[in-house]
Design a protein around this motif. Structure first.
Motif, PDB file in Angstrom:
ATOM      1  N   ILE A 189       7.575  10.764   0.146  1.00 53.88           N
ATOM      2  CA  ILE A 189       7.008   9.497   0.610  1.00 53.88           C
ATOM      3  C   ILE A 189       5.853   9.756   1.581  1.00 53.88           C
ATOM      4  O   ILE A 189       4.770   9.170   1.464  1.00 53.88           O
ATOM      5  CB  ILE A 189       8.095   8.644   1.286  1.00 53.88           C
ATOM      6  N   ALA A 190       6.085  10.649   2.530  1.00 52.05           N
ATOM      7  CA  ALA A 190       5.052  10.941   3.524  1.00 52.05           C
ATOM      8  C   ALA A 190       3.812  11.551   2.877  1.00 52.05           C
ATOM      9  O   ALA A 190       2.679  11.251   3.283  1.00 52.05           O
ATOM     10  CB  ALA A 190       5.617  11.873   4.587  1.00 52.05           C
ATOM     11  N   ARG A 194      -0.035  10.237   3.015  1.00 52.88           N
ATOM     12  CA  ARG A 194      -1.146  11.095   3.448  1.00 52.88           C
ATOM     13  C   ARG A 194      -2.242  11.160   2.385  1.00 52.88           C
ATOM     14  O   ARG A 194      -3.428  11.319   2.710  1.00 52.88           O
ATOM     15  CB  ARG A 194      -0.637  12.506   3.765  1.00 52.88           C
ATOM     16  N   ALA A 195      -1.840  11.038   1.114  1.00 53.73           N
ATOM     17  CA  ALA A 195      -2.815  11.089   0.016  1.00 53.73           C
ATOM     18  C   ALA A 195      -3.577   9.776  -0.142  1.00 53.73           C
ATOM     19  O   ALA A 195      -4.508   9.698  -0.944  1.00 53.73           O
ATOM     20  CB  ALA A 195      -2.102  11.431  -1.292  1.00 53.73           C
ATOM     21  N   GLY A 196      -3.175   8.761   0.631  1.00 50.85           N
ATOM     22  CA  GLY A 196      -3.910   7.503   0.600  1.00 50.85           C
ATOM     23  C   GLY A 196      -3.253   6.377  -0.164  1.00 50.85           C
ATOM     24  O   GLY A 196      -3.820   5.273  -0.255  1.00 50.85           O
ATOM     25  N   ASP A 197      -2.064   6.608  -0.717  1.00 55.71           N
ATOM     26  CA  ASP A 197      -1.375   5.530  -1.431  1.00 55.71           C
ATOM     27  C   ASP A 197      -0.925   4.453  -0.445  1.00 55.71           C
ATOM     28  O   ASP A 197      -0.341   4.767   0.602  1.00 55.71           O
ATOM     29  CB  ASP A 197      -0.150   6.059  -2.177  1.00 55.71           C
ATOM     30  N   PRO A 198      -1.171   3.184  -0.762  1.00 50.42           N
ATOM     31  CA  PRO A 198      -0.727   2.102   0.124  1.00 50.42           C
ATOM     32  C   PRO A 198       0.803   2.082   0.230  1.00 50.42           C
ATOM     33  O   PRO A 198       1.509   2.354  -0.751  1.00 50.42           O
ATOM     34  CB  PRO A 198      -1.240   0.837  -0.573  1.00 50.42           C
ATOM     35  N   LYS A 199       1.313   1.783   1.416  1.00 50.87           N
ATOM     36  CA  LYS A 199       2.755   1.737   1.603  1.00 50.87           C
ATOM     37  C   LYS A 199       3.401   0.678   0.708  1.00 50.87           C
ATOM     38  O   LYS A 199       4.543   0.838   0.262  1.00 50.87           O
ATOM     39  CB  LYS A 199       3.093   1.466   3.074  1.00 50.87           C
TER      40      LYS A 199
END
Length: 225
Positions: A189-190, A194-199
């Motif tokens: 998840i983290a 960090r790769a830019g995927d929206p939460k």
């Protein structure tokens, strides 16, 4: 063989992993679990019966280290608990006495622990059970530990490694024993965050709440190697 008891013997983590997952200073797990030498003097382990040099910690050793970490947080010198640990192993005939719930919550278990404490002269700040209003109750670090651990037939089988993140759990039989939120590794998840995927996307992808995604990210930030 009892599968639950056998789980305690399962080699699960390196010493470095134990430190990371439990928020301990580097080298702490090794000192507690397998002892150490300093200034030409050898210090015996607190958790293991004797020094083995084994680099991997079993699930039982990890669980007991989790409890000792609660005393560490209170500023207690853990090495002073070694005599009580040795006596508890003998009295309970268990290699991992602190990983068994019955040693703390049943009247017989509390009386056993109190007797051991008295026999070895354990200091007040190290007590596992204490006398309050005429009743034996668990000491605060033990109560926090018991509330953080899930038991099967009285034996620890999974836990929440950090009380600040109750949704994060560790199961030695899932995700190679790494922390997860509903079976999704917190590291995964983290990394996506960090790769830019929206939460919001991660939440939908794994069917997690935004609070759970946030908890996973924060846990990894605070427990990163």
């Amino acid at each position: 063989m009892n599968v639950v008891v056998d789980l305690l013997e399962r080699p699960t983590y390196t010493m470095t992993q134990v430190d990371r997952l439990l928020g301990l200073r580097p080298g702490t797990a090794r000192r507690w679990i397998d002892g150490y030498t300093r200034g030409g003097r050898a210090y015996e382990p607190v958790i293991r019966e004797r020094r083995t040099g084994e680099e991997l910690a079993t699930w039982g050793e990890f669980v007991e280290t989790r409890l000792l970490a609660g005393y560490r947080d209170a500023g207690v010198p853990i090495i002073n608990m070694r005599p009580a640990m040795a006596r508890l192993r003998s009295e309970t005939r268990s290699q991992y006495p602190l990983a068994h719930l019955a040693n703390f919550v049943t009247p017989h278990g509390k009386e056993l622990v109190q007797r051991v404490q008295d026999q070895v002269g354990l200091q007040t700040e190290l007590l596992l059970v204490v006398l309050r209003s005429g009743q034996l109750v668990m000491a605060d670090p033990v109560e926090l530990f018991v509330n953080a651990v899930e038991f099967d037939n009285g034996t620890a089988v999974r836990m929440r490694p950090d009380p600040r993140f109750p949704d994060v759990k560790i199961d030695p039989l899932r995700a190679f024993g790494e922390p997860t939120v509903r079976s999704v590794p917190t590291e995964v998840i983290a990394e996506q965050v960090r790769a830019g995927d929206p939460k919001e996307l991660i939440s939908e992808l794994y069917e997690l709440s935004l609070e759970q995604v946030h908890a996973a990210v924060l846990f990894e930030k605070r427990h990163s190697a």
